[in-house]
Design a protein around this motif. Structure first.
Motif, PDB file in Angstrom:
ATOM      1  N   PHE A  86       0.839  -1.190   0.000  1.00 53.12           N
ATOM      2  CA  PHE A  86       0.000   0.000   0.000  1.00 53.12           C
ATOM      3  C   PHE A  86       0.878   1.247   0.000  1.00 53.12           C
ATOM      4  O   PHE A  86       1.886   1.300   0.712  1.00 53.12           O
ATOM      5  N   THR A  87       0.484   2.237  -0.792  1.00 52.22           N
ATOM      6  CA  THR A  87       1.281   3.475  -0.805  1.00 52.22           C
ATOM      7  C   THR A  87       0.398   4.714  -0.896  1.00 52.22           C
ATOM      8  O   THR A  87      -0.717   4.656  -1.433  1.00 52.22           O
ATOM      9  N   ASP A  88       0.932   5.808  -0.328  1.00 52.35           N
ATOM     10  CA  ASP A  88       0.207   7.077  -0.465  1.00 52.35           C
ATOM     11  C   ASP A  88       1.101   8.123  -1.111  1.00 52.35           C
ATOM     12  O   ASP A  88       0.848   9.315  -1.049  1.00 52.35           O
ATOM     13  N   GLY A  89       2.194   7.667  -1.695  1.00 50.07           N
ATOM     14  CA  GLY A  89       3.106   8.608  -2.331  1.00 50.07           C
ATOM     15  C   GLY A  89       4.224   9.060  -1.406  1.00 50.07           C
ATOM     16  O   GLY A  89       5.260   9.519  -1.847  1.00 50.07           O
ATOM     17  N   THR A  90       4.044   8.904  -0.075  1.00 50.59           N
ATOM     18  CA  THR A  90       5.119   9.306   0.836  1.00 50.59           C
ATOM     19  C   THR A  90       5.925   8.102   1.290  1.00 50.59           C
ATOM     20  O   THR A  90       6.931   8.232   1.955  1.00 50.59           O
ATOM     21  N   GLY A  91       5.425   6.884   1.019  1.00 52.99           N
ATOM     22  CA  GLY A  91       6.136   5.680   1.444  1.00 52.99           C
ATOM     23  C   GLY A  91       5.260   4.461   1.241  1.00 52.99           C
ATOM     24  O   GLY A  91       4.175   4.555   0.661  1.00 52.99           O
ATOM     25  N   PHE A  92       5.759   3.307   1.732  1.00 57.89           N
ATOM     26  CA  PHE A  92       5.014   2.050   1.589  1.00 57.89           C
ATOM     27  C   PHE A  92       4.714   1.435   2.949  1.00 57.89           C
ATOM     28  O   PHE A  92       5.497   1.567   3.896  1.00 57.89           O
TER      29      PHE A  92
END
Ligand code: ADP
Ligand code: MG
Length: 698
Positions: A86-92
């Motif tokens: 899962f990612t939100d663009g800032t990390g996993f």
């Protein structure tokens, strides 16, 4: 009009007969209305969305927004686990499932925005969330609220897919079907004067909070209502009783009291004792039946007060009775009172479960002819066969052990009910007193007899008992006596606690030059009494016992109370046990013996004991520490019902406001006949059903 609030839950969308049956059985929910009154036990703030790069190892439940980039499975069979990257663009972060793998893989699509909710943990070098909640992403304006309710569910409910989340869904269905028909349950005037939210809004916000402020208002309203009806019931009952029932009028000051005061009273009364006797005497002269609670810390001299009140009854031509929870206590009161009344021509008898048949017969006969003036005993007193000629006053010592139903039985002993004085062993917190004894007038002895040195309380670790025995020996050499209390009679495989039988042998070996006696609940009452007498007469110097000596026992020469495995006892109990010493003029000690390993709560309890000798303060602390979960419905507290939302430990102010509001209503409209008040009668009637055992509150 159909009353949808009373509709069977099985007709609710998402419920059906099978789930309905589970809800009936597990949480006592039958109608839609029952369901709406099944409140969440907590809320989690879901208004904030975190970024993955903010996560650290110590976070509580958090929320993330992002997408699943890929699924991966590991292991086989029951070891199989599914990982979603899962990612939100800032990390996993890894989402991990051990169950329902196939279902999850089918249900959640890659690269669609989701809201993930769960508690991050560290595994290897990575953060992951095990079995997260996942919802499709909806924008903030569309999301109903930031506060997510959590419902208590049982194992059996979960097995039938009734978890907190489904409960939420069912709740939404219940709400929309019934809310229109949910009538307001408090009078307009009460709502206005107490500034309460109306019922429909409160129900909505308790399940679907608009925001934190609205939730607080909803909680306040529902707590208020719950406490209000308890108070209305108690106060209504009390005022009905006061108006309907005639009490005996004790106006005479006669020979018994005067003679006792002038010739037999062994010491000067404390100011508090004097004040209480005056107060109660006035109460017993009004023509109303007295129902009073006498609170006083351990050792404050309640027995003497009780005796003098009984003499007032005798002076007015009546009999008096005193009821205690244990035989030991009854026997002790019997001896104390007989000694105090020596030479006065007052006939006192003792009646307990172990009174011989022939004695029993004699006592029954004497009671009917008024040859017997004071009867002291246990539950045996309230058996139907015990009939008095003219019982004028009943004293109930150490009340919390007596059921209210038993108290009520006393009333049938006469055509007119006697005056009733309940004395508590340990002070009880105000809120509890208002709720459990809400119908009683209260007197408080707030002073100990003079010359008492405060008991010194010491915490001692198990391993260092050598020095403990030295101190005990010193006390014994000075002529004092010692109590040693154990939580268990015999050893237990399951519990690592000190036990009496082993202790008894040890103590006899360590102190061969002294006599050790023992008392516990499994002994015959004759044996118990013999042992007790040996200690009272100082034929035995060390008393080894269980908590049977907890209440009331009075041996002023005893100066040390050792409590083994003290972590095992509650605060009130510790305070009660400690109260067995410090009854004479000598410095007394209470030693709390524990292992090194202690839970945070046990440590707190012991600290409070070390710091305070004040029973009222300790009672408040006890209520806070134990919390309502342990208190509700338990014998300890004597609360005969469960509270749904109010919390007596925390909601003291609401109890007071609710009580004031109820009193005001009864003052203005005692029978609740005004149109605006009809709702009160309807509610009281409704609550008189199964949910609360109102009948037991008296
Ligand atoms: P409790 O309130 O715990 O029931 P008790 O009635 O057993 O306390 O009294 C505790 C002790 O104090 C007893 O030994 C009793 O004789 C003594 N006592 C009671 N009143 C007085 C007083 N006014 N002055 C001195 N001692 C008193
Ligand atoms: Mg007492």
């Amino acid at each position: 009009m159909t009353d949808f609030s009373q509709t069977d839950i099985k007709f609710l969308a998402g419920v059906g007969p099978k789930k309905a049956e589970i809800l009936n059985k597990e949480i006592n929910v039958f109608s839609v209305e029952d369901l709406l009154y099944y409140f969440p036990y907590k809320y989690i703030d879901r208004s904030r969305i975190y970024f993955i790069n903010e996560i650290d190892g110590n976070m509580p439940y958090i929320q993330l927004k992002g997408t699943i980039e890929a699924f991966e499975t590991f292991g086989e069979g029951y070891k199989k686990r599914l990982v979603g990257h899962f990612t939100d663009g800032t990390g996993f972060i890894d989402l991990v499932w051990f169950q329902g793998v196939k279902f999850i893989e089918d249900k959640y699509k890659l690269n669609l925005p989701y809201i993930i909710f769960g508690k991050p943990t560290v595994f290897g070098n990575k953060f992951n969330i095990v079995h997260p909640d996942i919802d499709p992403y909806i924008s903030e304006d569309e999301r109903p609220t930031g506060l997510m309710p959590y419902y208590n569910t049982t194992e059996n409910m979960k097995n039938h897919y009734l978890n907190s989340k489904t409960m939420q869904k069912i709740m939404a269905a219940a709400f929309s079907s019934a809310i229109k028909n949910l009538p307001e349950t408090l009078p307009e005037k009460v709502l206005r004067e107490a500034g309460l939210m109306e019922l429909k809004r409160a129900i909505r916000n308790i399940h679907f909070p608009g925001n934190a402020a609205l939730l607080r208002q909803a909680q306040y309203r529902l707590k208020f209502e719950e406490l209000f009806y308890i108070q209305l019931n108690i106060l209504g009952y009390a005022s009905g009783r006061k108006n309907k029932i005639k009490g005996f009028v004790f106006t005479k000051v006669g020979g018994y009291l005067t003679t006792f005061y002038e010739q037999n009273l062994p010491f000067t009364l404390t100011d508090a004792q004097k004040r209480i006797i005056r107060e109660i005497r006035q109460d017993m002269a009004t023509g109303k039946q007295m129902n009073r609670l006498l609170q006083g810390d351990v050792g404050s001299g309640k027995t003497l007060v009780a005796l003098m009140l009984m003499l007032i009854a005798l002076d007015n031509g009546f009999q008096a009775a005193m009821m205690t929870p244990t035989e030991i206590l009854a026997t002790q009161h019997y001896h104390t009172i007989k000694d105090l009344l020596a030479g006065m021509g007052v006939n006192v008898e003792l009646l307990t479960g172990s009174t011989k048949k022939s004695d029993r017969k004699r006592i029954h006969g004497a009671l009917l002819t008024n040859d017997l003036h004071i009867l002291i005993g246990t539950h045996a007193l309230i058996e139907d066969t015990v009939q008095f000629c003219n019982l004028g006053l009943v004293i109930i010592d150490e009340q919390h052990r007596f059921g209210v139903a038993q108290r009520a039985k006393l009333w049938t002993k006469n055509t007119n009910p006697p005056h009733v004085l309940v004395m508590t062993a340990t002070p009880i917190p105000r809120t509890l007193a208002m709720t459990v004894y809400g119908d009683l007038d209260v007197s408080i002895i707030d002073e100990l007899p003079p010359g008492r040195k405060p008991i010194r309380t010491i915490h001692q670790y198990d391993k260092k008992r050598g020095s403990l025995y030295e101190s005990i020996r010193k006390q014994l050499q000075e002529g004092r006596q010692i109590y040693m209390v154990y939580p268990l009679i015999e050893g237990s495989e399951k519990l690592d606690l000190k036990n009496l039988e082993e202790g008894f042998e040890n103590i006899r070996e360590i102190f061969p030059e002294y006599t050790v006696c023992k008392v516990h609940g499994k002994m015959k009452s004759k044996e118990k009494e013999t042992e007790m007498r040996r200690f009272i007469k100082n034929e035995a110097q060390i008393m080894v016992s269980t908590t049977v000596i907890e209440v009331g026992v009075n041996v002023p020469n005893a100066s040390v109370m050792v409590i083994e495995s003290a972590q095992r006892f509650g605060l009130s109990q510790l305070h009660q046990l400690r109260g067995r010493v410090g009854r004479g003029a000598d410095q007394s000690y209470c030693v709390l013996v524990t292992p090194y390993e202690l839970s945070a709560d046990s440590r707190k309890r012991i600290k409070i004991m070390e710091e305070s000798n004040d029973g009222f303060e300790i009672a408040e602390a006890d209520l806070k520490l134990r919390g309502p979960g342990d208190l509700d419905g338990t014998q300890q507290s004597g609360i005969p019902f469960n509270l749904r939302i109010a919390n007596l430990a925390r909601d003291g102010e609401i109890v007071q406001c609710a009580r004031d509001a109820a009193q005001k209503i009864l003052d203005e409209d005692p029978l609740m006949e005004k149109p605006g008040n009809l709702v009160l009668r309807r509610q009281l009637h409704k609550l008189g059903g199964s949910k609360y055992n109102w009948g037991q509150i008296s």
